[in-house]
Enzyme design. Structure first.
Site, mmCIF file in Angstrom:
data_model
loop_
_atom_site.group_PDB
_atom_site.id
_atom_site.type_symbol
_atom_site.label_atom_id
_atom_site.label_comp_id
_atom_site.label_asym_id
_atom_site.label_seq_id
_atom_site.Cartn_x
_atom_site.Cartn_y
_atom_site.Cartn_z
ATOM 1 N N CYS A 2 0.699 -1.343 -0.129
ATOM 2 C CA CYS A 2 0.143 0.266 0.266
ATOM 3 C C CYS A 2 0.729 1.519 -0.267
ATOM 4 O O CYS A 2 1.809 1.034 0.052
ATOM 5 C CB CYS A 2 -0.651 0.079 1.408
ATOM 6 S SG CYS A 2 -1.854 -1.679 1.548
ATOM 7 N N ARG A 27 5.915 -0.695 -4.778
ATOM 8 C CA ARG A 27 5.359 -1.316 -3.772
ATOM 9 C C ARG A 27 4.606 -2.070 -4.244
ATOM 10 O O ARG A 27 4.416 -3.007 -2.797
ATOM 11 C CB ARG A 27 5.154 -0.341 -2.659
ATOM 12 C CG ARG A 27 6.274 0.396 -2.277
ATOM 13 C CD ARG A 27 5.352 2.065 -1.734
ATOM 14 N NE ARG A 27 4.949 1.381 -0.263
ATOM 15 C CZ ARG A 27 5.968 1.532 0.431
ATOM 16 N NH1 ARG A 27 7.238 2.572 0.627
ATOM 17 N NH2 ARG A 27 5.669 1.260 1.887
ATOM 18 N N TRP A 74 -2.867 -2.492 -1.524
ATOM 19 C CA TRP A 74 -2.488 -3.907 -0.917
ATOM 20 C C TRP A 74 -3.613 -5.196 -0.405
ATOM 21 O O TRP A 74 -3.279 -4.454 0.382
ATOM 22 C CB TRP A 74 -1.437 -4.573 -0.879
ATOM 23 C CG TRP A 74 0.254 -5.680 -1.786
ATOM 24 C CD1 TRP A 74 0.248 -6.314 -2.204
ATOM 25 C CD2 TRP A 74 -0.099 -6.755 -0.407
ATOM 26 N NE1 TRP A 74 0.960 -7.233 -2.687
ATOM 27 C CE2 TRP A 74 0.552 -7.683 -1.295
ATOM 28 C CE3 TRP A 74 -0.581 -7.036 0.838
ATOM 29 C CZ2 TRP A 74 1.153 -8.660 -0.384
ATOM 30 C CZ3 TRP A 74 -0.406 -8.206 1.708
ATOM 31 C CH2 TRP A 74 0.717 -9.324 0.728
ATOM 32 N N ASN A 98 -2.857 2.565 5.499
ATOM 33 C CA ASN A 98 -1.760 1.624 4.889
ATOM 34 C C ASN A 98 -1.350 0.482 6.810
ATOM 35 O O ASN A 98 -1.406 1.835 7.836
ATOM 36 C CB ASN A 98 -0.301 1.886 4.988
ATOM 37 C CG ASN A 98 0.209 2.906 2.941
ATOM 38 O OD1 ASN A 98 -0.836 2.101 2.797
ATOM 39 N ND2 ASN A 98 0.936 3.158 2.894
ATOM 40 N N GLY A 99 -1.419 -0.322 6.604
ATOM 41 C CA GLY A 99 -1.125 -1.127 8.212
ATOM 42 C C GLY A 99 -2.346 -1.757 8.052
ATOM 43 O O GLY A 99 -3.172 -2.061 7.089
ATOM 44 N N GLU A 482 19.605 -17.670 -2.009
ATOM 45 C CA GLU A 482 19.311 -16.755 -3.396
ATOM 46 C C GLU A 482 18.679 -16.592 -4.474
ATOM 47 O O GLU A 482 17.724 -16.391 -5.350
ATOM 48 C CB GLU A 482 20.555 -15.757 -2.641
ATOM 49 C CG GLU A 482 20.212 -14.115 -3.538
ATOM 50 C CD GLU A 482 18.393 -13.519 -3.074
ATOM 51 O OE1 GLU A 482 17.745 -13.517 -2.280
ATOM 52 O OE2 GLU A 482 18.363 -12.440 -3.997
ATOM 53 N N LYS A 486 15.157 -15.492 -6.089
ATOM 54 C CA LYS A 486 15.475 -14.930 -7.564
ATOM 55 C C LYS A 486 14.257 -15.352 -8.187
ATOM 56 O O LYS A 486 13.241 -14.763 -8.890
ATOM 57 C CB LYS A 486 17.113 -14.319 -7.471
ATOM 58 C CG LYS A 486 17.028 -13.236 -8.232
ATOM 59 C CD LYS A 486 16.880 -11.832 -7.250
ATOM 60 C CE LYS A 486 16.336 -11.918 -6.138
ATOM 61 N NZ LYS A 486 16.071 -11.045 -4.688
ATOM 62 N N GLU A 489 10.171 -15.930 -7.617
ATOM 63 C CA GLU A 489 9.548 -14.715 -7.784
ATOM 64 C C GLU A 489 9.245 -14.323 -8.805
ATOM 65 O O GLU A 489 8.176 -12.941 -8.402
ATOM 66 C CB GLU A 489 10.336 -13.761 -6.702
ATOM 67 C CG GLU A 489 11.382 -12.755 -6.615
ATOM 68 C CD GLU A 489 12.239 -11.793 -5.364
ATOM 69 O OE1 GLU A 489 10.532 -11.210 -5.060
ATOM 70 O OE2 GLU A 489 13.372 -12.456 -5.293
ATOM 71 N N HIS A 505 20.462 -36.668 1.548
ATOM 72 C CA HIS A 505 19.363 -37.104 2.257
ATOM 73 C C HIS A 505 18.072 -36.625 1.463
ATOM 74 O O HIS A 505 17.043 -36.540 2.618
ATOM 75 C CB HIS A 505 19.751 -36.044 3.772
ATOM 76 C CG HIS A 505 20.932 -36.298 3.791
ATOM 77 N ND1 HIS A 505 21.156 -37.174 4.217
ATOM 78 C CD2 HIS A 505 22.709 -35.573 3.856
ATOM 79 C CE1 HIS A 505 22.758 -37.224 5.035
ATOM 80 N NE2 HIS A 505 22.865 -36.329 4.008
ATOM 81 N N LYS A 604 6.914 -4.452 -2.405
ATOM 82 C CA LYS A 604 8.479 -4.211 -2.502
ATOM 83 C C LYS A 604 9.062 -3.914 -0.705
ATOM 84 O O LYS A 604 9.865 -4.165 -0.505
ATOM 85 C CB LYS A 604 8.885 -2.653 -3.014
ATOM 86 C CG LYS A 604 9.961 -2.306 -2.977
ATOM 87 C CD LYS A 604 10.827 -2.994 -3.487
ATOM 88 C CE LYS A 604 12.415 -2.832 -3.395
ATOM 89 N NZ LYS A 604 13.300 -4.258 -3.860
HETATM 90 C C1 F6R Z 1 13.188 -10.763 -2.399
HETATM 91 C C2 F6R Z 1 13.042 -9.463 -1.871
HETATM 92 C C3 F6R Z 1 12.211 -9.458 -0.299
HETATM 93 C C4 F6R Z 1 13.333 -8.684 0.521
HETATM 94 C C5 F6R Z 1 11.711 -8.857 2.284
HETATM 95 C C6 F6R Z 1 12.200 -8.262 2.549
HETATM 96 O O1 F6R Z 1 13.425 -10.098 -3.733
HETATM 97 O O2 F6R Z 1 13.602 -8.661 -1.799
HETATM 98 O O3 F6R Z 1 12.762 -11.147 0.068
HETATM 99 O O4 F6R Z 1 14.393 -9.087 1.384
HETATM 100 O O5 F6R Z 1 11.039 -8.671 1.872
HETATM 101 O O6 F6R Z 1 12.894 -6.211 2.988
HETATM 102 P P1 F6R Z 1 13.771 -5.373 3.344
HETATM 103 O O7 F6R Z 1 14.757 -5.848 2.851
HETATM 104 O O8 F6R Z 1 13.252 -4.358 2.765
HETATM 105 O O9 F6R Z 1 13.973 -5.678 5.283
#
Ligand code: F6R
Length: 609
Positions: A2, A27, A74, A98-99, A482, A486, A489, A505, A604
């Protein structure tokens, strides 16, 4: 997650609000809305989908006014729909939020009993009705706003207007970020400074449980008891350049290619010969960490993966036992805290709800100090931690974290050096060698980016797959995690990261011709062990994608695709080998036609639990 924008000016504010919403699109959201006061009436327009739909609706229906609020939603309570989109209106009041209001169900029942009707399924409509209810027995809207906020439980960033008073904009925050932008004869609010960069660079950050009363000429801030609070404005150093795509097709692509520069920025002004300047960690001096005997790192998602890599460096270079945990787990566990423990949070945004809640919890526990590794100056984590190490990645707009991750890794390496020096656990030669290597990192990252065209070819074959495994050993295991995150997602290909030695295992049962396996194989001390694991996979018919140092040897056959990468110092391998994995995810997503910068269901900055 949001976004909020609000404005009060002597000109029509709807374009400022819509532009602000466009800048918050990164976001993540599913619907949007705007409300201005025009001739003492609330003019509210809402649409589902992208902000461009709202812009078209505004063009068609018209939306004038010198005061207004706007929102990207959102969905948390209720499906994405026009009815559930914000602003929510109760008689003369319009509110964006927001929240999450946790006690909304019981408040709703009380309000229904008082005769209020609800159109939406949202907690926000409950809150605007609650404010309206208090207004009936209050002297003014500020008093009613405070009374309502004292009754709600949960988190909020709020913007409120009253059609009977087009000279005042109200805002409040608790657990969800909100900033006030200062103009000349006009003022603004937003959930993120990026939204307001075209109109101002001067900001006031609202703290927890603060309410702001904003006119064109003044900003007054109060606590929930009505006491006035003095606030200081700060100048933002973000440039508007950082929020354009430039010559790139997607923000994510731009941010991957910006890594040589962002890594350079992480180092800028911090390296003095073989020393790292004390200002690198804001709030610290050369003795701040001398007595540290244990470290707990807490973070989410990609930032958590950075923490997992950081543990290897911290334990190796400082000898300090280090734990790493996912924030949403840490906050609900009774952790045993050792004497003289340092609590470290890692976050790009500095606003992630679970990470922030963990930091707040750590203050009730026995930690001696807190430090955050963060990209956003003025964020909640920064303001609430004892020390900050800024990653200096620059604004990251793509939802998938790329340059934020590699600069987090470099920051963790810098932190390990600082702590190692203070604890006396690192020799002058070792320190000198690492510092020399660190200086090479920006150029080396440029060399790694040159594999882009090879990876885009690999991606053509890869993108048709439905599942995939990523393997790594030692410090490259979190990099495999990671790489898998990537890929899943942004391309929606199911991917899992595994420690290569763990395969037999259980997960080896999955291996067949349809399951590609990506192996992260830099030339290092665990290479031989990794090769044995690769042979186990090869023997079961897997299609192998091996990302390997160019001089390292690996058996070649028709099952194997080898991507030869530049040689690099072992200590930098986790940072540099991340780059081809980011590129693989990016190209697969482009081929699969997904929304690369705003993948479905993702936000985001995850500011709710
Ligand atoms: C994945 C990604 C998320 C953030 C996570 C934490 O590409 O961006 O997994 O890493 O939501 O976000 P921050 O770093 O802002 O606390």
């Amino acid at each position: 997650m949001c976004g909020i924008v609000g404005a009060i000016a002597q000109r029509n504010v709807s374009q400022i609000l819509l532009e602000g919403l466009s800048r918050l699109e990164y976001r993540g959201y599913d619907s949007a809305g705007i409300c201005t006061i025009d001739k003492n009436e609330l003019n509210c327009i809402k649409t589902t989908g992208k902000v461009k739909n709202l812009k078209e609706a505004v063009k068609e229906k018209g939306c004038l006014g010198t005061i207004g609020i706007a929102h990207t939603r959102w969905a948390t309570h209720g499906v994405p729909s026009e009815v559930n989109a914000h602003p929510h209106i109760c008689e003369n009041l319009a509110l964006v939020h927001n929240g999450i209001i946790e006690n909304f169900a019981e408040l709703k029942e009380q309000l229904i009993a008082l005769g209020y009707n609800f159109k939406s399924q949202t907690d926000t409509e409950v809150l605007v009705c609650l404010i309206h209810h208090h207004l009936q027995s209050s002297d003014n809207l500020l008093q009613a706003f405070k009374a309502a906020l004292n009754e709600v439980k949960g988190s909020f960033g709020l913007a409120l207007i009253d059609k009977n008073d087009s000279n005042t904009l109200y805002a409040a925050r608790s657990g969800s970020p909100l900033i006030i932008g200062l103009g000349i004869g006009e003022n603004f609010i937003a959930s993120d400074t990026l939204a307001l960069l075209p109109v101002t660079r001067r900001f006031i950050y609202l703290e927890e449980n603060e309410i702001a009363v904003i006119t064109t000429e003044s900003v007054n801030v109060y606590d929930l008891d009505g006491n006035k609070i003095e606030k200081t404005a700060v100048e933002s150093d973000l440039d508007t350049e950082s929020i354009s795509k430039g010559r790139y097709r997607h923000y994510m692509q731009k941010e991957i290619f910006e890594q040589p520069q962002s890594l350079q920025n992480t180092l800028l002004g911090r390296l003095r010969g073989d020393d790292i300047s004390t200002e690198t960690i804001v709030g610290s001096d050369e003795n701040s960490f001398k007595d540290i005997e244990a470290i707990q790192i807490v973070a989410c998602g990609t930032s958590y993966h950075a923490g997992l890599v950081g543990r290897y460096w911290l334990e190796e270079l400082t000898g300090i036992p280090t734990n790493v945990e996912i924030a949403s787990e840490y906050r609900y566990r009774k952790a045993v805290v050792r004497k003289n423990s340092l609590f470290i949070t890692i976050s790009q945004s500095g606003e992630t709800a679970d990470t922030l809640a963990s930091l707040r919890l750590s203050k009730e526990q026995n930690y001696s100090k807190s430090l955050c590794i963060c990209n956003v100056n003025g964020s909640s984590l920064v303001r609430e931690s004892d020390f900050t190490l800024f990653t200096k990645a620059g604004a990251e707009i793509g939802v998938a974290s790329t340059k934020a991750f590699t600069t987090q890794l470099l920051s963790l390496l810098i932190l390990a050096l600082i702590l190692g020096k203070q604890k006396g656990t690192i020799s002058a030669e070792q320190n000198h060698e690492i510092m020399e290597n660190i200086r090479k990192l920006p150029n080396l990252s440029q060399e790694f980016l040159e594999c882009d065209s090879q990876i885009s070819k690999l991606a053509e074959e890869f993108s048709g797959k439905h599942h995939c495994l990523f393997l790594g050993r030692g410090v490259m295991f979190p990099i495999a995690l990671e790489g898998a995150l990537k890929l899943k997602e942004i391309s929606y290909i199911h991917a899992e990261g595994y420690a290569a030695g763990e395969l037999k295992h259980g997960p080896i049962a999955l291996i067949d011709k349809e399951m590609p396996v990506v192996v992260v194989a830099p030339d290092n001390s665990l290479m031989d062990k990794l090769i044995s694991n690769v042979e186990e996979v090869r023997a079961r018919g897997a299609l192998l994608y091996i990302f390997i140092s160019k001089d390292a040897h690996i058996k070649q056959d028709e099952q194997t695709r080898k991507l030869a990468l530049p040689d690099c110092p072992e200590i930098l391998q986790p940072i540099l080998f991340t780059i081809p994995l980011q590129l693989l995810a990016y190209h697969c997503a482009v081929i699969n036609g997904t929304d690369v910068d705003q993948p479905r269901n993702l936000a985001k900055s995850v500011t709710v639990e």
